[in-house]
Design an enzyme around this catalytic site. Sequence first.
Site, PDB file in Angstrom:
ATOM      1  N   LYS A 178      -3.796  -7.122  15.562  1.00  0.00           N
ATOM      2  CA  LYS A 178      -3.627  -5.695  15.263  1.00  0.00           C
ATOM      3  C   LYS A 178      -4.979  -5.083  14.932  1.00  0.00           C
ATOM      4  O   LYS A 178      -5.685  -5.650  14.091  1.00  0.00           O
ATOM      5  CB  LYS A 178      -2.680  -5.559  14.070  1.00  0.00           C
ATOM      6  CG  LYS A 178      -2.510  -4.141  13.584  1.00  0.00           C
ATOM      7  CD  LYS A 178      -1.710  -4.113  12.328  1.00  0.00           C
ATOM      8  CE  LYS A 178      -1.822  -2.705  11.760  1.00  0.00           C
ATOM      9  NZ  LYS A 178      -1.431  -2.601  10.402  1.00  0.00           N
ATOM     10  N   LYS A 238      -5.655  -9.198  11.511  1.00  0.00           N
ATOM     11  CA  LYS A 238      -5.531  -7.754  11.286  1.00  0.00           C
ATOM     12  C   LYS A 238      -6.883  -7.212  10.838  1.00  0.00           C
ATOM     13  O   LYS A 238      -7.440  -7.654   9.840  1.00  0.00           O
ATOM     14  CB  LYS A 238      -4.470  -7.491  10.224  1.00  0.00           C
ATOM     15  CG  LYS A 238      -4.399  -6.034   9.789  1.00  0.00           C
ATOM     16  CD  LYS A 238      -3.236  -5.773   8.863  1.00  0.00           C
ATOM     17  CE  LYS A 238      -3.285  -4.348   8.351  1.00  0.00           C
ATOM     18  NZ  LYS A 238      -2.154  -4.022   7.471  1.00  0.00           N
ATOM     19  N   CYS A 281       0.811  -1.229   0.000  1.00  0.00           N
ATOM     20  CA  CYS A 281       0.000   0.000   0.000  1.00  0.00           C
ATOM     21  C   CYS A 281       0.843   1.279   0.000  1.00  0.00           C
ATOM     22  O   CYS A 281       0.374   2.325  -0.420  1.00  0.00           O
ATOM     23  CB  CYS A 281      -1.011   0.004   1.143  1.00  0.00           C
ATOM     24  SG  CYS A 281      -0.279  -0.017   2.776  1.00  0.00           S
TER      25      CYS A 281
HETATM   26  C1  PBG Z   1       0.292  -1.832   5.820  1.00  0.00           C
HETATM   27  C2  PBG Z   1       0.192  -1.458   7.256  1.00  0.00           C
HETATM   28  C3  PBG Z   1      -0.675  -0.564   7.897  1.00  0.00           C
HETATM   29  C4  PBG Z   1      -0.290  -0.522   9.230  1.00  0.00           C
HETATM   30  C5  PBG Z   1       0.781  -1.402   9.378  1.00  0.00           C
HETATM   31  N1  PBG Z   1       1.048  -1.982   8.144  1.00  0.00           N
HETATM   32  C6  PBG Z   1      -1.753   0.290   7.337  1.00  0.00           C
HETATM   33  C7  PBG Z   1      -3.009  -0.318   6.908  1.00  0.00           C
HETATM   34  O1  PBG Z   1      -3.204  -1.538   6.926  1.00  0.00           O
HETATM   35  O2  PBG Z   1      -3.855   0.448   6.474  1.00  0.00           O
HETATM   36  C8  PBG Z   1      -0.899   0.330  10.298  1.00  0.00           C
HETATM   37  C9  PBG Z   1      -0.052   0.535  11.504  1.00  0.00           C
HETATM   38  C10 PBG Z   1      -0.496   1.627  12.408  1.00  0.00           C
HETATM   39  O3  PBG Z   1      -1.587   2.204  12.303  1.00  0.00           O
HETATM   40  O4  PBG Z   1       0.312   1.941  13.291  1.00  0.00           O
HETATM   41  N2  PBG Z   1      -0.833  -2.376   5.263  1.00  0.00           N
END
Ligand code: PBG
Length: 333
Positions: A257, A204, A130
């Site tokens: 997460k 996640k 991303c």
């Molecule tokens: C990549 C990623 C994200 C985060 C960690 N790896 C962003 C998302 O998934 O939108 C978020 C970490 C944070 O908010 O501290 N995809």
Amino acid sequence: MNKNSGLFPDIRLRRLRASETIRSMLAAPMPGPEKFIWPVFVVEGENIKQPISAMPGQFRYSVDKLIEAVAEVKGMGIKAVMLFGVLEQEHKTTDGSCAYRPDGIVQTAVRKLKETFASALMIFTDVCVCEYTSHGHCGILNKKGVVENDPSLELLAKMALSHAEAGADCVAPSAMMDGQVATIRGALDSSGFTDTLLLSYSTKFASSFYGPFREAAASAPSEGNRKGYQADYLNPRAAVRESFFDEAEGADMLMVKPSLFYLDLISEIRAKSLLPLAAYNVSGEYSMLIASANNGWGDLKLMVRESIAAINRAGADIIISYWANQYNKFLKD
Ligand code: PBG
């Protein structure tokens, strides 16, 4: 004979917390610095340490400045970092091909950090595109604008392999594509990287607490959202299943997460899996404490300690947290 009722007034629970001495004798220890991974943002260039306005205390670093910052956190006993590359908009493409360049931001940072710190620093890398796609989604889009699972796998595998080749100790896929763990493990093994660890962002969620990160990494999707691939917080069973799937696919470690809003699932996965479990104390969870303290609504140090104690108590072995670079200020006893 003891005629004690077991209840008040025969028993007084406050006796066991009446002094600092007895309280500290009975207290579980706060997690030490060795339990933390510091997530950090890397940019191209030199002599850059750019404050991230949505995340006070965090910066985008060029590699030279990152080395200085890591030396400082290592002085506090922090032994690991998780690297995120931040790319200029003009270098982003629909196929995210900058994600696997051998001379890309993250690959260069890994090499330089390894040259400087060798095995004294454990390097984790986020494997997700991303930050590298012009549309900001975590995989390849089809004509309808939907992320296509299977073509995205090859891209993620190339990215993970380029990180391992640069010297990363552990790759951490976070794109939430089905089969990403098995595909990446296969790619690593067939290139001889059998010792490279794989930490899966296994459970996640599509969360509203990634906002400050997306500002920091300039990785918000230009259209739509991530609900088609990240887990739904209203369907916790499916979210736990994601972790079991990744375990079966060969992940070395699992993750939940965000962390503070999902302590129940940290406990559940801790109880049901024997794999090490990480919790990601995400950007929104970090910045909201600072915002609250700045409004005079709480003491920042006390709020940080309480939230880290909760993540630890829920059962996380490893805590990925932006507080790590301020360990001595907020978390040291
Ligand atoms: C990549 C990623 C994200 C985060 C960690 N790896 C962003 C998302 O998934 O939108 C978020 C970490 C944070 O908010 O501290 N995809």
